[in-house]
Design a protein around this motif. Structure first.
Motif, PDB file in Angstrom:
ATOM      1  N   THR A 193       0.826  -1.209   0.000  1.00  0.00           N
ATOM      2  CA  THR A 193       0.000   0.000   0.000  1.00  0.00           C
ATOM      3  C   THR A 193       0.860   1.259   0.000  1.00  0.00           C
ATOM      4  OG1 THR A 193      -0.191  -0.223   2.421  1.00  0.00           O
ATOM      5  CG2 THR A 193      -1.984  -1.103   1.082  1.00  0.00           C
ATOM      6  N   ALA A 194       1.990   1.192   0.695  1.00  0.00           N
ATOM      7  CA  ALA A 194       2.903   2.337   0.720  1.00  0.00           C
ATOM      8  C   ALA A 194       3.399   2.669  -0.676  1.00  0.00           C
ATOM      9  CB  ALA A 194       4.079   2.035   1.658  1.00  0.00           C
ATOM     10  N   ARG A 195       3.875   1.656  -1.382  1.00  0.00           N
ATOM     11  CA  ARG A 195       4.423   1.889  -2.721  1.00  0.00           C
ATOM     12  C   ARG A 195       3.339   2.264  -3.724  1.00  0.00           C
ATOM     13  NH1 ARG A 195       8.942   3.289  -4.485  1.00  0.00           N
ATOM     14  NH2 ARG A 195       9.020   1.830  -6.233  1.00  0.00           N
ATOM     15  N   ALA A 196       2.151   1.679  -3.593  1.00  0.00           N
ATOM     16  CA  ALA A 196       1.070   2.031  -4.509  1.00  0.00           C
ATOM     17  C   ALA A 196       0.708   3.509  -4.382  1.00  0.00           C
ATOM     18  CB  ALA A 196      -0.150   1.158  -4.236  1.00  0.00           C
ATOM     19  N   ALA A 197       0.616   3.996  -3.147  1.00  0.00           N
ATOM     20  CA  ALA A 197       0.314   5.412  -2.938  1.00  0.00           C
ATOM     21  C   ALA A 197       1.419   6.298  -3.491  1.00  0.00           C
ATOM     22  CB  ALA A 197       0.108   5.676  -1.442  1.00  0.00           C
ATOM     23  N   GLU A 198       2.654   5.949  -3.170  1.00  0.00           N
ATOM     24  CA  GLU A 198       3.796   6.739  -3.636  1.00  0.00           C
ATOM     25  C   GLU A 198       3.898   6.707  -5.160  1.00  0.00           C
ATOM     26  OE1 GLU A 198       8.523   6.951  -2.542  1.00  0.00           O
ATOM     27  OE2 GLU A 198       7.654   4.999  -3.017  1.00  0.00           O
ATOM     28  N   SER A 199       3.688   5.540  -5.774  1.00  0.00           N
ATOM     29  CA  SER A 199       3.816   5.414  -7.229  1.00  0.00           C
ATOM     30  C   SER A 199       2.831   6.308  -7.956  1.00  0.00           C
ATOM     31  CB  SER A 199       3.599   3.954  -7.646  1.00  0.00           C
ATOM     32  OG  SER A 199       4.617   3.129  -7.146  1.00  0.00           O
ATOM     33  N   GLY A 200       1.597   6.368  -7.455  1.00  0.00           N
ATOM     34  CA  GLY A 200       0.602   7.224  -8.092  1.00  0.00           C
ATOM     35  C   GLY A 200       0.950   8.692  -7.995  1.00  0.00           C
TER      36      GLY A 200
END
Length: 442
Positions: free
Chosen positions: A188-195
């Protein structure tokens, strides 16, 4: 026209009413409380050490908030896409809303847009995707980028670029479960950051593939054995996907919740009566993820249908303490009497309905059964605002915040729907002191 272009236009053409904004604020309260409540845990400490909120970097802030929001397994769940959208969309939108001094209505609009993108794409990935890929991690970056695009005022073309580059970053494998590792919070951390990063790059003219979903070497071909691309644009007049999202009352995998509800209903009928056998009938995805007869640590217990049902039958409730060492030892005998299998009727309803059948056979030979096709917190059986506020208050105080301050934060979030500024609302929450780190939510 690409599928991504059509999706962006569909989302931006949809009307937003006052009730939509107020409902979005409820989900912000829930997600923020889940993140703050997790502050006193080992994985949260690790995330804070590597990506502290106070760095001033919006991507890193989204990473921090997104990682913490998924630790306690109390975050929201969209049934048909099998995603936890709040843990990705709300952190991304929060980081950019604070950076851009956004008002509450713009922030909540971004949240609605983000949920819509994540859930519609999640609806299209097919059931086989979930066997290997964590849908929240793979579909979440699209929604984070969509939310960020609204707050950055990107035009349609640049928004398509942002979603294209969010999609090329999509990842998140289920292998962590076998070892009880912490990787799910990284998802979830990376998904938020990636967007967020994809949208910021698009603002600067960094292009992305418009055919990221349906292209010959795109998302569906690479990650989805049985996709249904038409689901991305299906039912354009349906309620916002956020309104179709569930809020959890129990701190464990959502696949366990229908069985927990059924077991709680049986608790009073079996109390004090010797149990010979317990049978759980679930759907295939629930079995794939939550067949753990004898979990050895708290996080594994949160993904154990056998343990969760044993706790609900024995105690009539499930709480954070239900997963600790004492509870696992106390419930070992009842778990050993519990079997898990596929219930064809329940399986046929998934993912539109997440159900379970729990059957208890007493030593006297009497059989008691409860079937659930919905569970507490679903859109068809929602938590009331009072119940959600109570859950949030408990989580904020668990994270080290005074109850009076927690109440002020909750009211400030609800006020966003009326146009109150975001200000430093999220920074104030993550700056609050946390106590000693605990391994309980590993």
């Amino acid at each position: 026209m690409s599928l991504t272009t059509e999706l962006v236009r569909l989302i931006r053409s949809r009307p937003i009413g006052e009730d939509d904004l107020e409902r979005a604020a409820l989900f912000v309260v829930d997600t923020l409380a889940c993140a703050v409540g997790a502050r006193d845990t080992v994985p949260a400490r690790a995330i804070a050490a590597v990506a502290p909120w106070g760095t001033g970097d919006t991507g890193r802030k989204a990473f921090h908030f997104g990682g913490l929001a998924h630790i306690l397994e109390l975050d929201d769940l969209h049934r048909t896409s099998v995603t936890h959208p709040g843990t990705v969309i709300i952190p991304a939108a929060a980081a950019l809303a604070e950076a851009g001094n956004a008002d509450g209505r713009a922030f909540l609009t971004a949240v609605l847009h983000g949920y819509e993108a994540t859930c519609r794409i999640g609806n299209a990935v097919g059931k086989a995707h979930y066997r290997v890929w964590h849908n929240t991690a793979t579909c979440g970056p699209f929604g984070a980028a969509m939310a960020a695009a609204h707050l950055l005022s990107l035009d349609d073309e640049r928004t398509v670029w942002a979603l294209g580059n969010a999609g090329t970053q999509a990842s998140g494998l289920w292998e962590f479960l076998a070892a009880g590792a912490m990787s799910k919070h990284l998802h979830t951390a990376r998904a938020a950051e990636s967007g967020v990063l994809a949208a910021l790059l698009a603002r600067e003219g960094f292009t992305g593939p418009a055919l990221i979903l349906e292209g010959e070497k795109g998302f569906f071909v690479g990650l989805c054995p049985d996709p249904n691309p038409s689901a991305v644009l299906a039912e354009p007049s349906a309620p916002w996907q956020l309104a179709l999202t569930s809020i959890k009352p129990w701190p464990c995998c959502r696949h366990t919740h229908p069985a927990i509800d059924a077991a709680i209903a049986l608790h009073g009928r079996v109390a004090g009566r010797p149990i010979a056998e317990v049978s759980i009938g679930s759907y295939r995805a629930g079995i794939d993820v939550c067949d753990r007869p004898q979990p050895q640590e708290p996080y594994g217990a949160k993904f154990s249908l056998q343990h969760c049902v044993a706790a609900a039958l024995a105690d009539g409730r499930v709480a954070e303490a239900s997963f600790g060492g004492e509870a696992r030892e106390r419930l070992a005998g009842l778990r050993a009497k519990t079997t898990l299998g596929l219930d064809e009727a329940v399986n046929a309803g998934y993912p539109g309905a997440w159900g379970a059948r729990v059957t208890v056979t007493l030593e006297s030979g009497e059989r008691l059964e409860e079937l659930r096709t919905v569970c507490k917190g679903d859109p068809d059986y929602p938590l009331t605002r009072e119940e959600l506020t109570g859950k949030a208050l408990d989580l904020f105080t668990l994270g080290g915040m005074a109850r009076a301050e927690a109440g002020r934060v909750i009211e400030a979030v609800y006020a966003l729907a009326k146009g109150a500024p975001v200000g430093r609302l999220f920074s104030e929450c993550f700056a609050a002191p946390a106590g000693r780190a605990s391994a309980a939510a590993m």
